[in-house]
Design a protein around this motif. Structure first.
Motif, short mmCIF file in Angstrom:
data_model
loop_
_atom_site.label_atom_id
_atom_site.label_comp_id
_atom_site.label_asym_id
_atom_site.label_seq_id
_atom_site.Cartn_x
_atom_site.Cartn_y
_atom_site.Cartn_z
N PHE A 14 99.35 63.31 59.05
CA PHE A 14 98.64 64.36 60.04
C PHE A 14 99.13 64.03 61.49
N ARG A 34 103.18 51.94 66.11
CA ARG A 34 103.20 50.39 66.15
C ARG A 34 104.75 50.04 66.10
N GLU A 49 97.86 48.99 68.20
CA GLU A 49 97.46 48.62 66.92
C GLU A 49 95.93 48.59 66.83
N ALA A 77 94.55 57.38 62.77
CA ALA A 77 95.42 56.41 62.46
C ALA A 77 94.62 55.60 61.39
N TRP A 104 88.41 52.37 65.46
CA TRP A 104 88.07 53.71 65.99
C TRP A 104 87.00 53.68 66.98
N SER A 128 87.15 62.54 55.87
CA SER A 128 87.62 62.86 54.61
C SER A 128 86.41 63.74 53.90
N TYR A 141 88.02 52.44 50.83
CA TYR A 141 88.22 53.47 51.87
C TYR A 141 87.13 54.38 52.20
N LYS A 145 84.89 55.45 55.85
CA LYS A 145 84.78 57.04 56.18
C LYS A 145 83.48 57.39 56.22
N GLY A 172 90.71 67.72 52.63
CA GLY A 172 90.81 67.20 51.17
C GLY A 172 92.22 66.64 51.00
N ASP A 173 92.96 67.07 49.88
CA ASP A 173 94.21 66.18 49.75
C ASP A 173 95.23 66.99 50.29
N THR A 176 101.16 63.42 52.41
CA THR A 176 101.23 62.80 53.59
C THR A 176 101.87 61.36 53.05
N ARG A 177 102.18 60.27 53.70
CA ARG A 177 102.62 58.84 53.34
C ARG A 177 101.65 58.33 52.58
N ASN A 178 100.25 58.64 52.93
CA ASN A 178 99.22 57.95 52.18
C ASN A 178 99.06 57.56 50.82
N THR A 181 101.36 54.32 50.81
CA THR A 181 101.15 53.25 51.38
C THR A 181 99.69 52.67 50.84
N1 LIG Z 1 96.35 62.70 53.32
C1 LIG Z 1 95.05 62.87 52.94
O1 LIG Z 1 95.15 63.49 52.03
C2 LIG Z 1 94.07 62.67 53.72
C3 LIG Z 1 92.89 63.03 53.17
C4 LIG Z 1 91.61 62.71 53.96
C5 LIG Z 1 91.55 62.00 55.18
N2 LIG Z 1 92.83 61.45 55.70
C6 LIG Z 1 93.10 60.77 56.76
O2 LIG Z 1 93.89 61.24 57.74
C7 LIG Z 1 94.29 60.31 58.58
C8 LIG Z 1 95.99 60.21 58.69
O3 LIG Z 1 96.27 59.77 57.36
P1 LIG Z 1 97.82 60.44 56.57
O4 LIG Z 1 97.30 61.02 55.38
O5 LIG Z 1 98.61 61.26 57.78
O6 LIG Z 1 98.39 58.86 56.22
P2 LIG Z 1 99.81 58.25 56.87
O7 LIG Z 1 100.93 59.57 56.72
O8 LIG Z 1 99.96 57.27 55.99
O9 LIG Z 1 99.32 58.05 58.29
C9 LIG Z 1 98.87 56.99 58.78
C10 LIG Z 1 99.18 56.56 60.34
O10 LIG Z 1 98.25 55.61 60.68
C11 LIG Z 1 99.00 54.71 61.42
N3 LIG Z 1 98.39 53.25 61.22
C12 LIG Z 1 98.01 52.76 59.97
N4 LIG Z 1 97.43 51.51 60.08
C13 LIG Z 1 97.33 51.34 61.52
C14 LIG Z 1 97.08 50.28 62.29
N5 LIG Z 1 96.45 49.28 61.83
N6 LIG Z 1 96.87 50.30 63.58
C15 LIG Z 1 97.59 51.51 64.16
N7 LIG Z 1 97.92 52.47 63.46
C16 LIG Z 1 98.01 52.47 62.23
C17 LIG Z 1 100.42 54.67 60.66
O11 LIG Z 1 101.30 53.98 61.47
P3 LIG Z 1 102.46 53.18 60.88
O12 LIG Z 1 103.60 53.87 60.57
O13 LIG Z 1 102.51 52.14 61.89
O14 LIG Z 1 101.79 52.23 59.35
C18 LIG Z 1 100.56 56.11 60.60
O15 LIG Z 1 100.89 56.80 61.87
C19 LIG Z 1 93.76 58.82 57.92
O16 LIG Z 1 92.69 58.62 58.67
C20 LIG Z 1 93.23 59.29 56.65
O17 LIG Z 1 92.26 58.45 56.20
C21 LIG Z 1 94.12 61.82 54.81
#
Ligand SMILES: NC(=O)c1ccc[n+]([C@@H]2O[C@H](COP(=O)([O-])OP(=O)(O)OC[C@H]3O[C@@H](n4cnc5c(N)ncnc54)[C@H](OP(=O)(O)O)[C@@H]3O)[C@@H](O)[C@H]2O)c1
Length: 265
Positions: A14, A34, A49, A77, A104, A128, A141, A145, A172-173, A176-178, A181
């Protein structure tokens, strides 16, 4: 109007898409990273961080020193721990809360004084849909949230007087890299092993077939343009958004039964 926007976590998912879309719209975008990574042209990166309060303070005052104001903060993040609650050690809970909650809170507390002085601002917390429905084996997790939900609600009430809007976005879903990782805790002899495997396969399938994060990024761009944004925006598939609605109107027993069935439990 063009704004100064801070987005946390723009190396992927995102964050990366939001940074790209918002810079294309002409905003000044600072995104936290980071380590070295590819970002869209025009996006300014800054180290942060979330587990390190000093780095949060430094990044935010640096942006303010340069720009003189911060109009929008997007708390995005985060990391994702999965697994049965009984199998998830205390340090796993603590790490999840340190990053996705305390990190946060810290970011918000560093930005608010600037927004308060300028008597304007917008804070968007990416929560979420799982924080509104609850999800099996995502308790670590979703606890963080749910905490963000409680925080946002209080923050919204406290900051209204300073013309600072607080918005919660519940995705929702999304693909991403979620998925790659997620840090999983499951004991070797876990009594939940079979159920967890089944549920995780369903969750991962949904994430794998998830929507394009650009959809969420475009939604965020529209929210930023609004003079009076709503408090909450759900962004996801029809069924995911309906689950939130069902949870509100159905007796808890029936909703629990449905969601258990859905996740193969
Ligand atoms: N994808 C989904 O379906 C979904 C659904 C609901 C909510 N969300 C929420 O959306 C947000 C973004 O997630 P995403 O799905 O885009 O995941 P993502 O692709 O894994 O991105 C996560 C980001 O957070 C950074 N991050 C992780 N740990 C960190 C730390 N300790 N300090 C600073 N930065 C950190 C990562 O940086 P690094 O590269 O350095 O690790 C990356 O830039 C999250 O809050 C997640 O819970 C996602």
């Amino acid at each position: 109007m063009k704004k100064v926007i801070l987005i946390t976590g723009i190396s992927s998912g995102f964050g990366k898409e939001m940074a790209r879309v918002l810079v294309e719209k002409g905003h000044t975008v600072y995104g936290t990273i980071r380590s070295k990574c590819d970002v869209a042209e025009g996006v300014k990166t800054i180290y942060m961080e979330l587990a390190d309060g000093e780095s949060i303070k430094k990044a935010i005052s640096h942006i303010h020193d340069i720009e003189g104001h911060i109009d929008v903060l997007i708390n995005n993040a985060g990391m994702h721990s999965g697994g049965p609650i009984e199998d998830s050690p205390e340090d796993v809970f603590r790490k999840q809360m340190d990053i996705n909650f305390h990190g946060w809170v810290n970011t918000i507390k560093n930005v608010v004084p600037f927004m308060r002085k300028q008597n304007s601002g917008l804070i968007i917390n990416i929560s979420s849909i799982g924080a509104l429905t609850g999800l099996p084996f995502q308790g670590v997790y979703t606890s963080a949230k749910f905490a963000i939900e409680g925080l946002s609600y209080a923050l919204r009430l406290e900051l209204k007087q300073f013309n600072i809007h607080v918005v919660v976005v519940n995705p929702g879903d999304f693909k991403t890299r979620n998925v790659e990782t997620r840090e999983i805790s499951v004991a070797d002899n876990s009594v939940y092993k079979k159920q967890f495997k089944k549920s995780l396969a369903i969750i991962e399938k949904e994430e794998g077939n998830g929507k394009d994060p650009e959809i969420l990024a475009n939604k965020i761009a529209r929210i930023i343009e609004k003079k009076n944004p709503k408090y909450r925006y759900l962004v996801g598939s029809f069924i995911q958004k309906s689950a939130v609605c069902f949870k509100r109107i159905m007796p808890e027993r029936i909703f629990t039964h449905l969601i258990s069935k859905y996740y193969g439990m």
